[in-house]
Enzyme design. Structure first.
Site, mmCIF file in Angstrom:
data_model
loop_
_atom_site.group_PDB
_atom_site.id
_atom_site.type_symbol
_atom_site.label_atom_id
_atom_site.label_comp_id
_atom_site.label_asym_id
_atom_site.label_seq_id
_atom_site.Cartn_x
_atom_site.Cartn_y
_atom_site.Cartn_z
ATOM 1 N N THR A 124 0.812 -1.211 0.000
ATOM 2 C CA THR A 124 0.000 0.000 0.000
ATOM 3 C C THR A 124 0.851 1.269 0.000
ATOM 4 O O THR A 124 1.958 1.284 0.571
ATOM 5 C CB THR A 124 -0.916 0.004 1.252
ATOM 6 O OG1 THR A 124 -1.507 1.293 1.389
ATOM 7 C CG2 THR A 124 -0.136 -0.292 2.521
ATOM 8 N N TYR A 155 -1.594 0.245 10.223
ATOM 9 C CA TYR A 155 -1.921 -0.440 8.975
ATOM 10 C C TYR A 155 -0.729 -0.401 8.024
ATOM 11 O O TYR A 155 -0.258 -1.429 7.529
ATOM 12 C CB TYR A 155 -3.159 0.197 8.323
ATOM 13 C CG TYR A 155 -3.383 -0.270 6.912
ATOM 14 C CD1 TYR A 155 -3.793 -1.576 6.654
ATOM 15 C CD2 TYR A 155 -3.151 0.583 5.829
ATOM 16 C CE1 TYR A 155 -3.970 -2.025 5.345
ATOM 17 C CE2 TYR A 155 -3.328 0.145 4.528
ATOM 18 C CZ TYR A 155 -3.733 -1.153 4.294
ATOM 19 O OH TYR A 155 -3.897 -1.588 3.001
#
Ligand code: UDP
Length: 334
Positions: free
Chosen positions: A121, A145
């Site tokens: 990501t 995250y």
């Protein structure tokens, strides 16, 4: 001609994973899915695709799947993806994203699986100093995250040096849209991502869209993001797999975005154009941790893979997201 090895898709019942399953199957790859169905949906896996309900940290199950299906590659999407939740419950993210990825990698190495594709990501960059952001920019995640994904990138780098496995980590920018044939789409309740929130509002599932800040250093003051159509992203995974097979000694880490951005207001205007109506906008404060603009430098993926985005147009992306949202309301009670 690339030999078509069976591919195991983890999280194949989820949003991006289910699009990858379709892209693989459409391209003639034998594919099977493992998903624990915590956030995925059994119906999102097409008929005829072998499905294993279970967890990627279940070494016994993984050993069985690798042997039974003669798996030649893993595409790993399973994980938790809600950034604010990762701040409140970091250990959940380090478990689901990092610890379980370690277990999956261990099973893959044990079984001698030669190729591994990982959904990473842009959140691994944190708040980059530059825009567009290139792969060699510092990775300083600002939430658990992003860190949980960065830790998996680090594991992959080390594992690929120690074992006969090559990998491709794709760093996604803002994934949006749905399968153009509306076979699958973003279906999880309680969405927080802008395009999903906006199409829900357009269909009356929400009263309004809150705009998180209008004082950013962007042309209209709202946040700018590089929205990428999920089917173009899925196609990049298939091409990445072919690249890994073609050059087993080479691993790849590449941004996945279009290299251009749209503001929150531009996204809402696109949804309005698609419905010929007007979503109610509510100007609100900034959300913690949001950069002004996050745009990919995508020169590396373009130079490395024969990747030609087919749905880069914002209106197309929004139209597909709307079509899926309507179908979800009609047939899935969503
Ligand atoms: N955003 C917004 N309202 C929403 C959801 C998002 O204004 O209800 C903004 C957010 O601040 C950011 C952009 O839309 O500038 C994209 O946010 P999203 O949560 O979709 O993805 P992120 O970039 O955080 O991964």
């Amino acid at each position: 001609m690339t030999q078509k090895l069976p591919v195991l898709v983890t999280g194949g019942a989820g949003y991006i994973g289910s699009h990858a399953v379709l892209a693989l199957a459409d391209a003639g790859w034998p594919v099977c899915v493992i998903d624990n169905l915590v956030t995925g949906f059994r119906w999102a896996v097409p008929d005829g695709v072998p499905f294993y309900e279970g967890d990627i940290e279940d070494a016994g199950l993984l050993a069985r799947i690798f042997a039974e299906q003669k798996i030649g590659a893993v595409m790993h999407f399973a994980g938790s993806v809600v950034v604010p939740e990762s701040v409140v419950d970091p250990l959940k993210y380090y478990h689901n994203n990092t610890v379980k990825s370690r277990a999956l990698l261990a099973s893959a190495v044990q079984a001698g699986v030669p190729h591994f594709i990982f959904s990473s990501t842009a959140a691994t960059y944190g708040i980059p100093d530059v825009s567009p952001v290139a792969e060699d920019c510092p990775q300083v995640p600002i939430n658990p995250y992003g860190m949980s994904k960065l830790m998996t990138e680090a594991m992959l780098g080390d594992v690929a040096k120690a074992h006969p496995l090559n990998f491709c980590a794709l760093r996604y920018f803002n994934v949006a849209g749905a399968d153009p044939q509306a076979r699958t789409g973003q279906s999880t309740a309680g969405a927080t991502h802008l395009i999903k929130v906006a199409v829900e509002a357009a269909l009356g599932k929400r009263e309004a869209v809150d705009i998180f800040g209008s004082d950013y250093a962007t042309p209209d003051g709202t946040g700018v993001r590089d929205y990428i159509h999920v089917s173009d992203l899925a196609a990049a995974h298939v091409l990445a797999l072919e690249a890994l097979i073609a050059e087993p000694a080479r691993s790849l880490t590449m941004n996945c975005g279009y290299g251009r951005g749209f503001s929150v207001l531009e996204v809402l205007d696109a949804v309005d154009r698609a419905t010929n109506a007007r979503i109610t906008r509510r100007m609100g404060p900034r959300r913690a941790g949001d950069p002004d603009a996050l745009i990919s430098d995508n020169r590396l993926i373009k130079a490395t893979l024969p990747w030609v985005p087919r749905h880069a147009d914002l209106d197309t992306m929004v139209t597909h997201a709307l079509a899926w949202e309507r179908k979800l309301g009609e047939t899935r009670g969503g």
